[in-house]
Design a protein around this motif. Structure first.
Motif, mmCIF file in Angstrom:
data_model
loop_
_atom_site.group_PDB
_atom_site.id
_atom_site.type_symbol
_atom_site.label_atom_id
_atom_site.label_comp_id
_atom_site.label_asym_id
_atom_site.label_seq_id
_atom_site.Cartn_x
_atom_site.Cartn_y
_atom_site.Cartn_z
ATOM 1 N N PHE A 137 0.817 -1.215 0.000
ATOM 2 C CA PHE A 137 0.000 0.000 0.000
ATOM 3 C C PHE A 137 0.853 1.268 0.000
ATOM 4 C CE2 PHE A 137 -3.313 -2.978 1.493
ATOM 5 C CZ PHE A 137 -4.326 -2.629 0.614
ATOM 6 N N LEU A 138 2.057 1.172 0.591
ATOM 7 C CA LEU A 138 2.981 2.295 0.488
ATOM 8 C C LEU A 138 3.380 2.535 -0.960
ATOM 9 C CD1 LEU A 138 4.743 4.413 1.911
ATOM 10 C CD2 LEU A 138 6.528 2.666 2.091
ATOM 11 N N TYR A 139 3.669 1.435 -1.650
ATOM 12 C CA TYR A 139 4.007 1.555 -3.077
ATOM 13 C C TYR A 139 2.828 2.101 -3.880
ATOM 14 C CZ TYR A 139 4.608 0.042 -7.890
ATOM 15 O OH TYR A 139 4.658 -0.001 -9.254
ATOM 16 N N LEU A 140 1.612 1.567 -3.557
ATOM 17 C CA LEU A 140 0.426 2.027 -4.276
ATOM 18 C C LEU A 140 0.176 3.520 -4.018
ATOM 19 C CD1 LEU A 140 -2.012 -0.985 -3.746
ATOM 20 C CD2 LEU A 140 -0.731 -0.393 -5.804
ATOM 21 N N GLY A 141 0.421 3.939 -2.748
ATOM 22 C CA GLY A 141 0.248 5.360 -2.445
ATOM 23 C C GLY A 141 1.241 6.233 -3.192
ATOM 24 N N TYR A 142 2.488 5.760 -3.256
ATOM 25 C CA TYR A 142 3.508 6.501 -3.991
ATOM 26 C C TYR A 142 3.157 6.578 -5.474
ATOM 27 C CZ TYR A 142 8.004 7.493 -6.183
ATOM 28 O OH TYR A 142 9.003 8.032 -6.943
ATOM 29 N N THR A 163 -0.108 17.918 -16.210
ATOM 30 C CA THR A 163 -0.845 18.015 -17.479
ATOM 31 C C THR A 163 -1.865 19.149 -17.445
ATOM 32 O OG1 THR A 163 -0.588 15.618 -17.791
ATOM 33 C CG2 THR A 163 -2.264 16.735 -19.114
ATOM 34 N N ALA A 164 -2.553 19.255 -16.289
ATOM 35 C CA ALA A 164 -3.538 20.325 -16.161
ATOM 36 C C ALA A 164 -2.866 21.690 -16.216
ATOM 37 C CB ALA A 164 -4.306 20.169 -14.854
ATOM 38 N N LEU A 165 -1.685 21.824 -15.562
ATOM 39 C CA LEU A 165 -0.963 23.094 -15.602
ATOM 40 C C LEU A 165 -0.513 23.427 -17.021
ATOM 41 C CD1 LEU A 165 1.201 22.853 -12.348
ATOM 42 C CD2 LEU A 165 -0.750 24.351 -12.772
ATOM 43 N N LYS A 166 -0.075 22.403 -17.760
ATOM 44 C CA LYS A 166 0.322 22.635 -19.144
ATOM 45 C C LYS A 166 -0.868 23.110 -19.978
ATOM 46 C CE LYS A 166 4.234 19.401 -19.358
ATOM 47 N NZ LYS A 166 4.769 18.179 -19.985
ATOM 48 N N LYS A 207 0.881 9.639 -10.018
ATOM 49 C CA LYS A 207 -0.151 9.777 -11.048
ATOM 50 C C LYS A 207 -0.872 11.115 -10.911
ATOM 51 C CE LYS A 207 -4.167 7.352 -12.939
ATOM 52 N NZ LYS A 207 -5.069 6.167 -12.780
ATOM 53 N N GLU A 208 -1.182 11.478 -9.653
ATOM 54 C CA GLU A 208 -1.850 12.756 -9.421
ATOM 55 C C GLU A 208 -0.954 13.929 -9.808
ATOM 56 O OE1 GLU A 208 -2.995 12.706 -5.371
ATOM 57 O OE2 GLU A 208 -4.688 11.322 -5.669
#
Length: 267
Positions: free
Chosen positions: A70-75, A87-90, A80-81
């Motif tokens: 879950f630590l890996y998944l959180g990272y 991408t949103a800033l671009k 991803k976020e």
């Protein structure tokens, strides 16, 4: 009830988006549960409780893989976020750049419209000013000498008789001024009003402060400064260059006349 429903929905979405991890975690939990049941049935001494340190070691060993998972998944989710935010800033930067470019084009278009409007107004003002001016036509020239002035003195003045017409705007308080630098003399002929009717051609007499050049020279020039009030009652002037030339095609003493606008107070 709503919390449980939301948890179920989140679990189903996680299962749909991360099927491999979901089944891996589920299989691991089933394995841990099965191992614990088998241990309790076959090897555990139910009459004697397990020591707390042993229980802690068991739980740490059992769930540490899940913690690291879950630590890996959180990272991974955080990366991803961050990628989505980048991408949103671009996209925002591109939209902002497009907006700036559009504003720039709008400003350039506005400036071009203003310049065009200014040019149109300037051109219209120029046309209005020109339309408010008279356009003089001189016809039927005749020149003759005056031997003496009215006071009996003589300085070789010539009388230039001609008809004058106006083909544009009316004018008032017209002064025909002729200057002689050699004789330091200024002679003025005044006309109160000149209409823009070509059928009317008043006769005027201009006095030229020259000697008898018309007898001794083939041609000479005269500057006639015409000062007047235009149709807007603005003071204006037109400087007419008049050229008087000897006509040798005739036996008697005769002259040709030519004129053009040398300078003026309006564009």
């Amino acid at each position: 009830m709503k919390i449980r429903k939301k948890m179920c929905i989140d679990l189903l979405l996680f299962k749909k988006n991360n099927a491999l991890i979901f089944w891996l975690v589920t299989s691991y939990l089933i394995f841990i549960t099965s191992y614990s049941i088998i241990y309790l049935i076959c090897y555990a001494n139910l009459k004697q409780a397990m020591a707390l340190n042993e229980l802690g070691d068991f739980l740490a060993g059992a769930f540490s893989p899940l913690a690291f998972l879950f630590l890996y998944l959180g990272y991974k989710q955080q990366g991803k976020e961050l990628k989505q935010n980048t991408t949103a800033l671009k996209l925002q930067y591109r939209e902002l750049a497009n907006s700036v470019e559009q504003q720039k084009l709008l400003v350039e278009t506005t400036q071009a419209d203003l310049e065009l409007t200014k040019k149109k107004e300037s051109r219209q003002n120029t046309l209005d000013t020109i339309e408010a001016q008279p356009f003089f036509h001189f016809e039927k020239f005749n020149i003759s000498p005056v031997a003496k002035n009215l006071d009996g003195t003589s300085n070789g003045i010539l009388i230039l008789n001609c008809q004058i017409k106006n083909s544009r705007a009316i004018c008032r308080n017209i002064d025909f001024i002729i200057e002689s630098l050699s004789k330091n003399t200024t002679l003025t002929t005044h006309v109160n009003y000149l209409n823009n009717d070509l059928t009317l051609s008043p006769q005027i007499s201009l006095y030229l402060p020259y000697g008898y050049e018309y007898e001794t020279f083939d041609s000479f020039e005269v500057d006639i400064n015409i000062k007047y009030l235009d149709a807007y009652d603005n003071q204006q002037f037109q400087l007419i260059k008049l050229t008087i030339s000897r006509d040798y095609t005739k036996d008697e003493l005769s002259y040709d006349f030519d004129y053009y606008i040398k300078n003026k107070s309006f564009n």
